[in-house]
Design a protein around this motif. Structure first.
Motif, PDB file in Angstrom:
ATOM      1  N   VAL A 171      17.321 -37.952   3.616  1.00 25.01           N
ATOM      2  CA  VAL A 171      18.597 -38.416   4.143  1.00 25.01           C
ATOM      3  C   VAL A 171      18.559 -38.471   5.666  1.00 25.01           C
ATOM      4  CG1 VAL A 171      19.936 -37.558   2.195  1.00 25.01           C
ATOM      5  CG2 VAL A 171      19.569 -36.086   4.158  1.00 25.01           C
ATOM      6  N   ARG A 172      19.454 -39.297   6.206  1.00 31.67           N
ATOM      7  CA  ARG A 172      19.634 -39.380   7.654  1.00 31.67           C
ATOM      8  C   ARG A 172      21.081 -39.041   7.947  1.00 31.67           C
ATOM      9  NH1 ARG A 172      20.701 -43.425  11.850  1.00 31.67           N
ATOM     10  NH2 ARG A 172      21.442 -44.809  10.231  1.00 31.67           N
ATOM     11  N   GLU A 173      21.285 -38.191   8.933  1.00 29.29           N
ATOM     12  CA  GLU A 173      22.633 -37.739   9.298  1.00 29.29           C
ATOM     13  C   GLU A 173      23.390 -38.849  10.014  1.00 29.29           C
ATOM     14  OE1 GLU A 173      24.210 -35.136  12.946  1.00 29.29           O
ATOM     15  OE2 GLU A 173      22.774 -34.104  11.664  1.00 29.29           O
ATOM     16  N   LEU A 174      24.591 -39.112   9.545  1.00 30.52           N
ATOM     17  CA  LEU A 174      25.466 -40.067  10.219  1.00 30.52           C
ATOM     18  C   LEU A 174      26.579 -39.350  10.990  1.00 30.52           C
ATOM     19  CD1 LEU A 174      25.831 -42.818   7.459  1.00 30.52           C
ATOM     20  CD2 LEU A 174      24.313 -42.817   9.436  1.00 30.52           C
ATOM     21  N   ALA A 175      27.147 -38.311  10.368  1.00 29.72           N
ATOM     22  CA  ALA A 175      28.222 -37.549  11.010  1.00 29.72           C
ATOM     23  C   ALA A 175      28.366 -36.211  10.303  1.00 29.72           C
ATOM     24  CB  ALA A 175      29.540 -38.314  10.946  1.00 29.72           C
ATOM     25  N   ILE A 176      28.965 -35.246  11.002  1.00 23.18           N
ATOM     26  CA  ILE A 176      29.229 -33.927  10.429  1.00 23.18           C
ATOM     27  C   ILE A 176      30.731 -33.677  10.490  1.00 23.18           C
ATOM     28  CG2 ILE A 176      28.847 -31.454  10.661  1.00 23.18           C
ATOM     29  CD1 ILE A 176      26.156 -32.035  11.894  1.00 23.18           C
ATOM     30  N   THR A 177      31.292 -33.249   9.367  1.00 26.55           N
ATOM     31  CA  THR A 177      32.722 -32.956   9.327  1.00 26.55           C
ATOM     32  C   THR A 177      32.967 -31.508   9.744  1.00 26.55           C
ATOM     33  OG1 THR A 177      32.676 -32.238   7.034  1.00 26.55           O
ATOM     34  CG2 THR A 177      33.043 -34.587   7.428  1.00 26.55           C
ATOM     35  N   LYS A 178      34.213 -31.175   9.983  1.00 25.83           N
ATOM     36  CA  LYS A 178      34.575 -29.812  10.379  1.00 25.83           C
ATOM     37  C   LYS A 178      34.409 -28.821   9.235  1.00 25.83           C
ATOM     38  CE  LYS A 178      37.877 -31.215  13.891  1.00 25.83           C
ATOM     39  NZ  LYS A 178      39.277 -31.223  14.317  1.00 25.83           N
ATOM     40  N   THR A 179      34.417 -29.309   8.008  1.00 23.16           N
ATOM     41  CA  THR A 179      34.306 -28.431   6.841  1.00 23.16           C
ATOM     42  C   THR A 179      32.856 -28.152   6.445  1.00 23.16           C
ATOM     43  OG1 THR A 179      34.440 -30.319   5.337  1.00 23.16           O
ATOM     44  CG2 THR A 179      36.513 -29.213   5.925  1.00 23.16           C
ATOM     45  N   GLY A 180      31.890 -28.636   7.208  1.00 18.83           N
ATOM     46  CA  GLY A 180      30.488 -28.358   6.914  1.00 18.83           C
ATOM     47  C   GLY A 180      29.839 -29.375   6.004  1.00 18.83           C
ATOM     48  N   GLN A 181      30.440 -30.517   5.861  1.00 18.78           N
ATOM     49  CA  GLN A 181      29.856 -31.599   5.075  1.00 18.78           C
ATOM     50  C   GLN A 181      29.184 -32.595   6.018  1.00 18.78           C
ATOM     51  OE1 GLN A 181      30.083 -32.090   1.572  1.00 18.78           O
ATOM     52  NE2 GLN A 181      30.778 -29.974   1.562  1.00 18.78           N
ATOM     53  N   VAL A 182      28.115 -33.221   5.545  1.00 22.33           N
ATOM     54  CA  VAL A 182      27.380 -34.194   6.345  1.00 22.33           C
ATOM     55  C   VAL A 182      27.482 -35.545   5.673  1.00 22.33           C
ATOM     56  CG1 VAL A 182      25.134 -34.816   7.301  1.00 22.33           C
ATOM     57  CG2 VAL A 182      25.755 -32.422   7.065  1.00 22.33           C
ATOM     58  N   LYS A 183      27.943 -36.542   6.415  1.00 23.82           N
ATOM     59  CA  LYS A 183      27.912 -37.905   5.902  1.00 23.82           C
ATOM     60  C   LYS A 183      26.483 -38.395   6.090  1.00 23.82           C
ATOM     61  CE  LYS A 183      30.065 -42.369   5.916  1.00 23.82           C
ATOM     62  NZ  LYS A 183      31.191 -43.181   6.341  1.00 23.82           N
ATOM     63  N   VAL A 184      25.868 -38.866   4.995  1.00 24.06           N
ATOM     64  CA  VAL A 184      24.453 -39.186   5.028  1.00 24.06           C
ATOM     65  C   VAL A 184      24.199 -40.629   4.617  1.00 24.06           C
ATOM     66  CG1 VAL A 184      23.690 -36.823   4.591  1.00 24.06           C
ATOM     67  CG2 VAL A 184      24.102 -38.347   2.678  1.00 24.06           C
ATOM     68  N   GLU A 185      23.053 -41.098   5.059  1.00 25.30           N
ATOM     69  CA  GLU A 185      22.498 -42.375   4.598  1.00 25.30           C
ATOM     70  C   GLU A 185      21.232 -42.012   3.840  1.00 25.30           C
ATOM     71  OE1 GLU A 185      20.308 -46.330   6.402  1.00 25.30           O
ATOM     72  OE2 GLU A 185      21.357 -44.976   7.737  1.00 25.30           O
ATOM     73  N   TYR A 186      21.089 -42.518   2.638  1.00 23.60           N
ATOM     74  CA  TYR A 186      19.924 -42.206   1.820  1.00 23.60           C
ATOM     75  C   TYR A 186      18.759 -43.104   2.222  1.00 23.60           C
ATOM     76  CZ  TYR A 186      23.281 -39.612  -0.909  1.00 23.60           C
ATOM     77  OH  TYR A 186      24.249 -38.717  -1.293  1.00 23.60           O
ATOM     78  N   VAL A 187      17.649 -42.481   2.621  1.00 24.85           N
ATOM     79  CA  VAL A 187      16.475 -43.218   3.083  1.00 24.85           C
ATOM     80  C   VAL A 187      15.515 -43.472   1.926  1.00 24.85           C
ATOM     81  CG1 VAL A 187      14.528 -43.179   4.681  1.00 24.85           C
ATOM     82  CG2 VAL A 187      16.723 -42.232   5.379  1.00 24.85           C
ATOM     83  N   SER A 188      15.214 -42.428   1.168  1.00 24.87           N
ATOM     84  CA  SER A 188      14.325 -42.572   0.010  1.00 24.87           C
ATOM     85  C   SER A 188      14.662 -41.491  -1.002  1.00 24.87           C
ATOM     86  CB  SER A 188      12.862 -42.478   0.429  1.00 24.87           C
ATOM     87  OG  SER A 188      12.567 -41.183   0.903  1.00 24.87           O
ATOM     88  N   ALA A 189      14.235 -41.711  -2.249  1.00 23.16           N
ATOM     89  CA  ALA A 189      14.494 -40.741  -3.305  1.00 23.16           C
ATOM     90  C   ALA A 189      13.396 -40.837  -4.349  1.00 23.16           C
ATOM     91  CB  ALA A 189      15.850 -41.009  -3.946  1.00 23.16           C
ATOM     92  N   GLN A 190      13.176 -39.702  -5.027  1.00 15.99           N
ATOM     93  CA  GLN A 190      12.224 -39.702  -6.131  1.00 15.99           C
ATOM     94  C   GLN A 190      12.521 -38.534  -7.060  1.00 15.99           C
ATOM     95  OE1 GLN A 190       8.282 -39.266  -4.598  1.00 15.99           O
ATOM     96  NE2 GLN A 190       8.457 -37.076  -4.334  1.00 15.99           N
ATOM     97  N   LYS A 206      13.893 -45.913 -12.589  1.00 17.95           N
ATOM     98  CA  LYS A 206      14.375 -46.764 -11.497  1.00 17.95           C
ATOM     99  C   LYS A 206      13.606 -46.468 -10.223  1.00 17.95           C
ATOM    100  CE  LYS A 206      19.026 -47.356 -13.205  1.00 17.95           C
ATOM    101  NZ  LYS A 206      20.436 -47.123 -12.959  1.00 17.95           N
ATOM    102  N   LYS A 207      13.422 -47.508  -9.420  1.00 17.21           N
ATOM    103  CA  LYS A 207      12.724 -47.348  -8.140  1.00 17.21           C
ATOM    104  C   LYS A 207      13.418 -48.194  -7.079  1.00 17.21           C
ATOM    105  CE  LYS A 207       8.360 -46.282 -10.144  1.00 17.21           C
ATOM    106  NZ  LYS A 207       6.993 -46.186 -10.035  1.00 17.21           N
ATOM    107  N   GLY A 208      13.090 -47.884  -5.841  1.00 18.90           N
ATOM    108  CA  GLY A 208      13.571 -48.680  -4.719  1.00 18.90           C
ATOM    109  C   GLY A 208      15.072 -48.618  -4.533  1.00 18.90           C
ATOM    110  N   GLU A 209      15.666 -49.787  -4.297  1.00 19.95           N
ATOM    111  CA  GLU A 209      17.095 -49.883  -4.002  1.00 19.95           C
ATOM    112  C   GLU A 209      17.945 -49.476  -5.209  1.00 19.95           C
ATOM    113  OE1 GLU A 209      20.128 -50.092  -1.502  1.00 19.95           O
ATOM    114  OE2 GLU A 209      18.062 -50.474  -0.899  1.00 19.95           O
ATOM    115  N   ALA A 210      17.481 -49.744  -6.421  1.00 19.11           N
ATOM    116  CA  ALA A 210      18.224 -49.345  -7.621  1.00 19.11           C
ATOM    117  C   ALA A 210      18.332 -47.820  -7.697  1.00 19.11           C
ATOM    118  CB  ALA A 210      17.560 -49.905  -8.869  1.00 19.11           C
ATOM    119  N   LEU A 211      17.246 -47.126  -7.379  1.00 22.03           N
ATOM    120  CA  LEU A 211      17.271 -45.664  -7.385  1.00 22.03           C
ATOM    121  C   LEU A 211      18.195 -45.122  -6.289  1.00 22.03           C
ATOM    122  CD1 LEU A 211      16.281 -42.947  -8.438  1.00 22.03           C
ATOM    123  CD2 LEU A 211      14.295 -43.174  -6.945  1.00 22.03           C
TER     124      LEU A 211
END
Length: 144
Positions: free
Chosen positions: A66-85, A94-99
């Motif tokens: 994941v890549r951090e986009l923003a952090i909330t005051k409650t300790g949550q991180v808004k993320v962008e998913y870079v890769s998954a497996q 499923k692979k790639g964008e579908a995953l």
């Protein structure tokens, strides 16, 4: 008269070819490197989030970068998913964008800050900053 015109044209061609054009190319190369370094500095924090996914009696560990986009005051991180497996390749195919879409639907846009293992980027960022300062010194010494 023709001899002097030819001599002046040759001298001007030499000056343009050996001094003016290389300086333009060098300035453009320095500008390109500077923009790439700035993009690397603005890239933000990246990390890995791991969780267990259960489905129809089967389970597998899901590893998401994941890549951090923003952090909330409650300790949550808004993320962008870079890769998954999935650790178990037979769990889901499923692979790639579908995953990534599946992971986004499964986990949501916000993840707990403490559960993400962040990559260490401070040394890398310090090296990039030093490199940018050296580029500025080169630019100042050569062109001013």
């Amino acid at each position: 008269m023709i001899f002097w015109i030819f001599l002046i044209a040759a001298l001007l061609g030499y000056i343009v070819g050996h001094y003016v054009m290389p300086n333009r190319k060098l300035r453009k190369a320095l500008q390109d490197v500077r923009t790439q370094c700035a993009a690397a500095l603005e890239e933000g924090n990246k990390g890995v989030y791991k969780t267990i996914v259960n489905d129809n009696g089967k389970s597998s560990e899901l590893v998401v970068e994941v890549r951090e986009l923003a952090i909330t005051k409650t300790g949550q991180v808004k993320v962008e998913y870079v890769s998954a497996q999935y650790r178990n390749p037979d769990f889901r195919t499923k692979k790639g964008e579908a995953l990534l879409n599946e992971v986004r639907d499964l986990l949501g846009e916000y993840l707990p800050l403490n559960d993400i293992e962040w990559y260490e980027t401070t040394d890398r960022h310090e090296n990039i900053k030093k490199y940018l300062n050296s580029l500025d010194l080169i630019n100042h010494n050569l062109f001013r």
